[in-house]
Design an enzyme around this catalytic site. Structure first.
Site, PDB file in Angstrom:
ATOM      1  N   ALA A  57      -3.018   9.831  -0.166  1.00  0.00           N
ATOM      2  CA  ALA A  57      -2.490  10.789   0.805  1.00  0.00           C
ATOM      3  C   ALA A  57      -2.799  12.222   0.380  1.00  0.00           C
ATOM      4  CB  ALA A  57      -0.987  10.583   0.976  1.00  0.00           C
ATOM      5  N   ALA A  60      -6.361  12.881   1.318  1.00  0.00           N
ATOM      6  CA  ALA A  60      -6.496  13.047   2.770  1.00  0.00           C
ATOM      7  C   ALA A  60      -5.980  14.411   3.220  1.00  0.00           C
ATOM      8  CB  ALA A  60      -5.745  11.933   3.499  1.00  0.00           C
ATOM      9  N   GLU A  61      -4.809  14.815   2.726  1.00  0.00           N
ATOM     10  CA  GLU A  61      -4.246  16.095   3.136  1.00  0.00           C
ATOM     11  C   GLU A  61      -5.097  17.251   2.627  1.00  0.00           C
ATOM     12  OE1 GLU A  61      -0.125  18.529   3.661  1.00  0.00           O
ATOM     13  OE2 GLU A  61      -0.078  16.402   3.166  1.00  0.00           O
ATOM     14  N   THR A  62      -5.647  17.121   1.444  1.00  0.00           N
ATOM     15  CA  THR A  62      -6.534  18.150   0.900  1.00  0.00           C
ATOM     16  C   THR A  62      -7.740  18.360   1.796  1.00  0.00           C
ATOM     17  OG1 THR A  62      -5.852  17.721  -1.385  1.00  0.00           O
ATOM     18  CG2 THR A  62      -8.015  18.742  -1.069  1.00  0.00           C
ATOM     19  N   SER A  65      -6.659  19.658   5.441  1.00  0.00           N
ATOM     20  CA  SER A  65      -6.179  21.044   5.435  1.00  0.00           C
ATOM     21  C   SER A  65      -7.312  22.017   5.124  1.00  0.00           C
ATOM     22  CB  SER A  65      -5.051  21.219   4.421  1.00  0.00           C
ATOM     23  OG  SER A  65      -3.915  20.492   4.835  1.00  0.00           O
TER      24      SER A  65
END
Length: 138
Positions: A57, A60-62, A65
Site C-alpha cells: 500500500a 501504491a500511495e507513493t 501521489s
C-alpha cells in the site's frame, strides 16, 4: 524535460522518508504513467515471510501521489491522498515488485489513479485505486 531528469527529480524526494526506508525507486515515466520498484525481502515481510500488505500500500500511495504532483506541474499546490483501496491478488516472498500509476481522472481538485503492482515475471500482485486531493500550499 527528459526521462532521466524526471526520474532524478522524483527520486530526490525519497531522502529521509518512508520511500527511502522501503527502497522505493522511480524507474520510468511517460506521458500518462509513472513506474517505481521496490525490493521484496525480510524488511517488508509480515510474520509469515511474505510481502506485507502495508508495504504494498505504501508503494501504491507513493506512486499515485507522486504521479498527481508530477503531472500537475504546479508548485503552488500540494497533493494529499484521501482514499486508498487495494486488492492483494498474489503473495510474494522475494524479488522485486513494480507499481505503475495511470490516471483515471485528473480534475481541478481531485485525481483518481489506478496502480497495478506486478512482479518481475509480469504477474499481478495487487491492484489499487488512489484518490488524491489538490490543495493550495499554505
Amino acid at each position: 524535460m527528459d526521462i532521466q531528469q524526471s526520474l532524478t527529480i522524483l527520486n530526490s524526494y525519497n531522502k529521509d522518508t518512508l520511500m527511502e526506508t522501503l527502497k522505493i525507486e522511480f524507474i520510468d515515466v511517460g506521458t500518462d504513467f509513472i513506474t517505481a520498484k521496490m525490493p521484496v525481502n525480510s524488511r517488508v515481510h509480515q510474520p509469515h515471510g511474505i510481502l506485507h500488505g502495508g508495504a504494498t500500500a505504501a508503494l501504491a500511495e507513493t506512486v499515485g501521489s507522486c504521479a498527481s504532483a508530477f503531472f500537475l506541474k504546479d508548485n503552488s499546490k500540494i497533493i494529499k491522498g484521501i482514499e486508498l483501496s487495494i486488492n492483494h491478488i498474489k503473495s510474494k516472498k522475494n524479488g522485486t515488485i513494480f507499481a505503475t500509476a495511470k490516471a483515471i481522472h485528473q480534475g481541478r481538485t481531485t485525481h483518481l489513479w489506478e496502480v497495478k503492482i506486478i512482479d518481475e515475471k509480469d504477474i499481478l500482485i495487487s491492484l489499487c485505486k488512489i484518490t488524491n486531493i489538490v490543495l493550495d500550499k499554505k
